[in-house]
Each structure stands twice: as structure tokens, then as C-alpha cells.
Design an enzyme around this catalytic site. Structure first.
Site, PDB file in Angstrom:
ATOM      1  N   SER A   1       5.818  -6.205   7.258  1.00 64.44           N
ATOM      2  CA  SER A   1       5.828  -6.665   7.510  1.00 64.44           C
ATOM      3  C   SER A   1       5.740  -8.301   7.918  1.00 64.44           C
ATOM      4  O   SER A   1       5.178  -9.520   8.124  1.00 64.44           O
ATOM      5  CB  SER A   1       3.799  -6.882   7.830  1.00 64.44           C
ATOM      6  OG  SER A   1       3.176  -7.705   5.830  1.00 64.44           O
TER       7      SER A   1
ATOM      8  N   ASP B   1       4.908  -3.604  11.553  1.00 69.04           N
ATOM      9  CA  ASP B   1       4.157  -2.970  11.656  1.00 69.04           C
ATOM     10  C   ASP B   1       3.287  -2.998  12.925  1.00 69.04           C
ATOM     11  O   ASP B   1       2.381  -2.591  12.819  1.00 69.04           O
ATOM     12  CB  ASP B   1       3.096  -3.874  10.235  1.00 69.04           C
ATOM     13  CG  ASP B   1       3.593  -5.517  10.939  1.00 69.04           C
ATOM     14  OD1 ASP B   1       3.645  -5.751  11.103  1.00 69.04           O
ATOM     15  OD2 ASP B   1       2.330  -6.113   9.836  1.00 69.04           O
TER      16      ASP B   1
ATOM     17  N   ARG C   1       0.943  -1.148   0.305  1.00 70.19           N
ATOM     18  CA  ARG C   1       0.389  -0.006  -0.293  1.00 70.19           C
ATOM     19  C   ARG C   1       0.542   1.534   0.633  1.00 70.19           C
ATOM     20  O   ARG C   1       1.753   1.555   1.407  1.00 70.19           O
ATOM     21  CB  ARG C   1      -0.734  -0.157   0.974  1.00 70.19           C
ATOM     22  CG  ARG C   1      -1.449   1.055   0.941  1.00 70.19           C
ATOM     23  CD  ARG C   1      -3.064   1.415   2.079  1.00 70.19           C
ATOM     24  NE  ARG C   1      -2.406   0.683   3.271  1.00 70.19           N
ATOM     25  CZ  ARG C   1      -2.945   0.201   4.732  1.00 70.19           C
ATOM     26  NH1 ARG C   1      -3.869   0.199   4.708  1.00 70.19           N
ATOM     27  NH2 ARG C   1      -2.568  -0.164   5.751  1.00 70.19           N
TER      28      ARG C   1
HETATM   29  C1  BGC Z   1       6.601 -11.075  10.229  1.00 74.75           C
HETATM   30  C2  BGC Z   1       6.396 -10.124  11.983  1.00 74.75           C
HETATM   31  C3  BGC Z   1       4.991  -9.096  11.385  1.00 74.75           C
HETATM   32  C4  BGC Z   1       3.779  -9.988  11.289  1.00 74.75           C
HETATM   33  C5  BGC Z   1       2.620  -9.426  11.272  1.00 74.75           C
HETATM   34  C6  BGC Z   1       5.547 -11.801  10.770  1.00 74.75           C
HETATM   35  O1  BGC Z   1       5.398 -12.480   9.570  1.00 74.75           O
HETATM   36  O2  BGC Z   1       8.015 -11.869  10.997  1.00 74.75           O
HETATM   37  O3  BGC Z   1       7.553  -9.106  11.228  1.00 74.75           O
HETATM   38  O4  BGC Z   1       4.719  -8.437  11.820  1.00 74.75           O
HETATM   39  O5  BGC Z   1       3.957 -11.143  10.690  1.00 74.75           O
HETATM   40  O6  BGC Z   1       1.988  -8.924   9.986  1.00 74.75           O
END
Ligand code: BGC
Length: 433
Positions: free
Chosen positions: A151, A173, A85
Site C-alpha cells: 500500500s 492495493d 496480513r
Molecule cells: C500509496 C499508494 C497506496 C495508498 C493507499 C499511498 O500512500 O502511495 O500506493 O495505494 O497509499 O493505501
């Protein structure tokens, strides 16, 4: 005859019930998970044990949240599990001295090959999206600060090489979620995502963050708790379905906690349970369709639809029909029960983790009652019909002496990233950079 059929149905339901009972967690199980999580968190924070800890507890260098003084445009990028996004965010002061955040945004879905290919392919794709966004809003030649939310763990590459932009902040995130909720509620000191993946961050006392110098104040720590379980901490709770999900995943042996909770995996767990029931001749007359036998076909969003079906079972019937199955009324009921078992376990497991974080915060602040707000984002939390209720109730049950408010991040993590950019920008200016 009728009597015989009724007896068959009731013994069938009993057998199903027995298979699903494995998903039920007792309070003592949850406490066990919670204490183990706390232990790993502690090991992750300590210099001596950080390397070997399954929960990495990454310092984020976000020490305090921004205070309302800077005004400007920021470009915020948010790379999630399946979407990317781009948002244009204006940060400024409102009439009562509050922040106003206005946004233009666009979502791009990430093609499979860019997602699973090299980092370079992913960054090329991201560059194209930014370029497209800037074109659409006639901003190609404006020099904008850029905030970036990932994320999943990815290393920083030269994202700013093609455009006139400064990358001022890269944040997880969960951190972005915490910050964006902080504007609504200044007690927000925890951020959590339950979407494709699952993770949480929180404000830890600086003197406990051994990886960073200094003892004053607090720093936001990205727990990366999805990795919990890599040292066997969850072994006694993993079921045969979890093991198959793990073995057939891209990262076997890793992210085991996340594989119980995240939307990327829950649907697949349900599919495996359904196949087991078919195998035991307890579902669909003992016959699965090719589609049901295919890995990854049962998406987690189907669970939300199935579990929110009213009494008529129409949605369940339609979903199963699309799987080329001809379900009876009892079949529909059983499928719903399977979904409920899997999503309830996920909510409870996730509660044990968050309760671990919150109890730790209360203890380190030596407060009788800790009043705290948790900012949450993610499709499972937001869209599933009962995940949050189970989750809230179990967290509260496991955190006596804590008064917890949950708020949902409205515009998602992109806004938090933009706000972090604002602060990073201000700090850069102050340092004369
Ligand atoms: C990642 C994290 C992230 C989470 C939520 C996980 O797979 O390792 O860095 O915050 O997903 O999106």
C-alpha cells in the site's frame, strides 16, 4: 447576567464558525481540483510529460481480469500502512461456475522500527511473519505461489529467497481491491483506497498508456494520485494546518492531496485546529493539556467516534477527558464541529479526484451514460460515520451522465492479490516457465 453569558456563547460560536468556514469548499473549487487532476493524469500517461507529472499513472500490466478456470492455493501478502496480513486463499470454481475464495488469514502489526528502517529490516520482518504463518498452518514445505500487495511504493526485493515460493505478482492495493470487487460485479473498473493513505486505479484505454507498447484493449493504471499537489496544484486550498502537517511529516512537499484525505493525517489536522481555537480563547477556557499539545496524539479514529456520538456527548466527553481536558457542553459541540469540517473537506477533495477519473473514462469511451462500479477499501471509507455519504453525493454531483455503484471490498486487497497470482501463474505455465 444570564443574558451576558448567552451573548458571549453566541459570539464564541460565531468566531469558531468563521475559523471553520475556511474548510468549506464550493462546487467551483471542486471543479477546479477535478480539472487539474485530469490534467496531471493526462501528463502522467504521456511519454513526454510523464517524468515531470505529479500524478504518475503507473501501468500495472493488469490487462484483463481472470476468468474462472484455474484452481489452487495461493499465499497472499498485504502490506498496509501499519499492518501486514498473510492470507491463504483457495481459488476455484463453485457450483454455478463461479469463483469461490476461502481464506485463512492472520494480521501482524508492523513495529515502528521495521516500518521506518531500511527495506532490509522490513523484509526480514515480513519473512518472520510468513514463516510464523506457514508454521501455524503446517505448510512450510508446500510450494505456494505468492501474491503481494503493497500500500505504498516499495521496490521489489528478494522476498522469495527463504521459502519455497514463487513471487508471481506484486500489485498495488487499489488494483487488488478493484480485482476482488470485480468478482462481485463485472462493471468494477475502478479501485480506490481511503485508509491510512489514499489512492485510486482504473481501466484506461491502452492507446492512452504511452509507457506501454500496444493499442488494443485496456490496462489498469495505478494513478498514485496521493502525490497530486506537488507542483503547486493545491496551493490555493492549503490551510495553515495543512502546511504544518506537511512540514512536520517525513516527506515534506510530497503526497499533499493524500495529506488532506488520509487517515494518517486527518486526526493531526483536527488537533492543530483545536490548538488554534484554544489560542484564540475559544475552547477549553483557553488552556490546552500537554497531551493535546503533543504531535500525533489525536488519532483519526477519534474523529469517527466523536462524529458518531449521539446527542448525549458522552463519547466526546470521554475522549477529551482522556486528553486531560475538562470540556463543557459547548466545548464538546465545537470539537465535533471541527472533526466534521475536516472529514467533510476530505470527502469532498477525494470526490473531486474520483470524479476526474470517471469523467475521463466516460469521455474516452464516448458513452452518453457510463454505468460503472467502483470498488473501495480502507478504514476512513469503511469506518467513518459520514465520509462515504458526503463522498458519494459529491462524486455524483460532479459526474453528470454517469451511473455509479460503489461496493466495498469485503476481504480486503489480499484476495485480489491472490486472484492476480492465479492469472500470473496461469500465464507463466502457458509460457512454459
Ligand atoms: C500509496 C499508494 C497506496 C495508498 C493507499 C499511498 O500512500 O502511495 O500506493 O495505494 O497509499 O493505501
Amino acid at each position: 447576567m444570564l443574558d451576558h453569558r448567552a451573548r458571549m456563547e453566541s459570539s464564541r460560536k460565531e468566531k469558531v464558525e468563521q475559523i471553520l468556514s475556511e474548510f468549506r469548499l464550493k462546487e467551483e473549487d471542486l471543479k477546479k481540483v477535478m480539472y487539474r487532476m485530469q490534467k496531471e493524469m493526462d501528463r502522467g500517461l504521456k511519454l513526454e510529460t510523464h517524468e515531470e507529472a505529479s500524478v504518475k499513472m503507473l501501468p500495472t500490466y493488469v490487462r484483463s481480469t481472470p476468468e474462472g478456470s484455474e484452481v489452487g492455493d495461493f499465499l497472499s501478502l498485504d502490506l498496509g500502512g501499519t499492518n501486514f496480513r498473510v492470507m491463504l486463499v483457495k481459488v476455484g470454481e463453485g457450483e454455478e461456475g463461479q469463483w469461490k475464495v476461502k481464506t485463512k488469514h492472520q494480521m501482524y502489526s508492523i513495529p515502528e522500527d521495521a516500518m521506518t528502517g531500511t527495506a532490509e529490516m522490513l523484509f526480514d520482518y515480513i519473512s518472520e511473519c510468513i514463516s510464523d504463518f506457514l508454521d501455524k498452518h503446517q505448510m512450510k514445505h508446500k510450494k505456494l505461489p505468492l501474491g503481494f500487495t503493497f500500500s505504498f511504493p516499495v521496490r521489489h526485493e528478494d522476498i522469495d529467497k527463504d521459502f519455497e515460493m514463487d513471487v508471481v505478482a506484486m500489485v498495488n492495493d487499489t488494483v487488488a481491491t478493484m480485482i476482488s470487487c470485480y468478482y462481485e460485479d463485472h462493471r468494477c473498473e475502478v479501485g480506490m483506497i481511503v485508509g491510512t493513505g489514499c489512492n485510486a486505479c482504473y481501466m484506461e484505454e491502452m492507446h492512452n498508456v504511452e509507457l506501454v507498447e500496444g493499442d488494443e484493449g485496456r490496462m489498469c493504471v495505478n494513478t498514485e494520485w496521493g502525490a497530486f499537489g506537488a507542483s503547486g496544484e493545491l496551493d490555493e486550498f492549503l490551510l495553515e494546518y495543512d502546511r504544518v502537517v506537511d512540514e512536520t511529516s517525513l516527506n515534506p512537499g510530497q503526497q499533499l492531496y493524500e495529506k488532506i484525505i488520509g487517515g494518517k493525517y486527518m486526526g493531526e489536522i483536527v488537533r492543530l485546529v483545536l490548538l488554534k481555537l484554544v489560542d484564540e480563547n475559544l475552547l477549553f477556557n483557553g488552556e490546552a493539556s500537554e497531551k493535546l499539545k503533543t504531535r500525533g496524539t489525536f488519532e483519526t479514529r477519534f474523529m469517527s467516534q466523536i462524529e458518531s456520538d449521539s446527542d448525549d456527548r458522552k463519547q466526546i466527553y470521554n475522549i477529551l477527558s482522556a486528553f486531560e481536558l475538562l470540556p463543557s457542553r459547548t466545548d464538546c459541540e465545537i470539537v465535533r464541529q471541527v472533526c466534521e469540517s475536516v472529514s467533510t473537506r476530505a470527502a469532498q477533495m477525494c470526490s473531486a479526484g474520483l470524479a476526474g477519473v470517471i469523467n475521463r473514462m466516460r469521455e474516452s469511451r464516448s458513452q452518453d451514460t457510463l454505468k460503472i462500479t467502483v470498488g473501495v477499501d480502507g478504514s476512513v471509507y469503511k469506518l467513518h460515520p459520514s465520509f462515504k455519504d458526503h463522498f458519494h453525493a459529491t462524486v455524483r454531483q460532479l459526474t453528470p451522465g454517469c451511473d455509479i455503484t460503489f461496493i466495498q471490498s469485503e476481504e480486503g486487497s489480499g484476495r485480489g492479490a491472490a486472484l492476480i497470482s492465479a492469472v500470473a501463474c496461469k500465464m507463466a505455465c502457458m509460457m512454459g516457465q
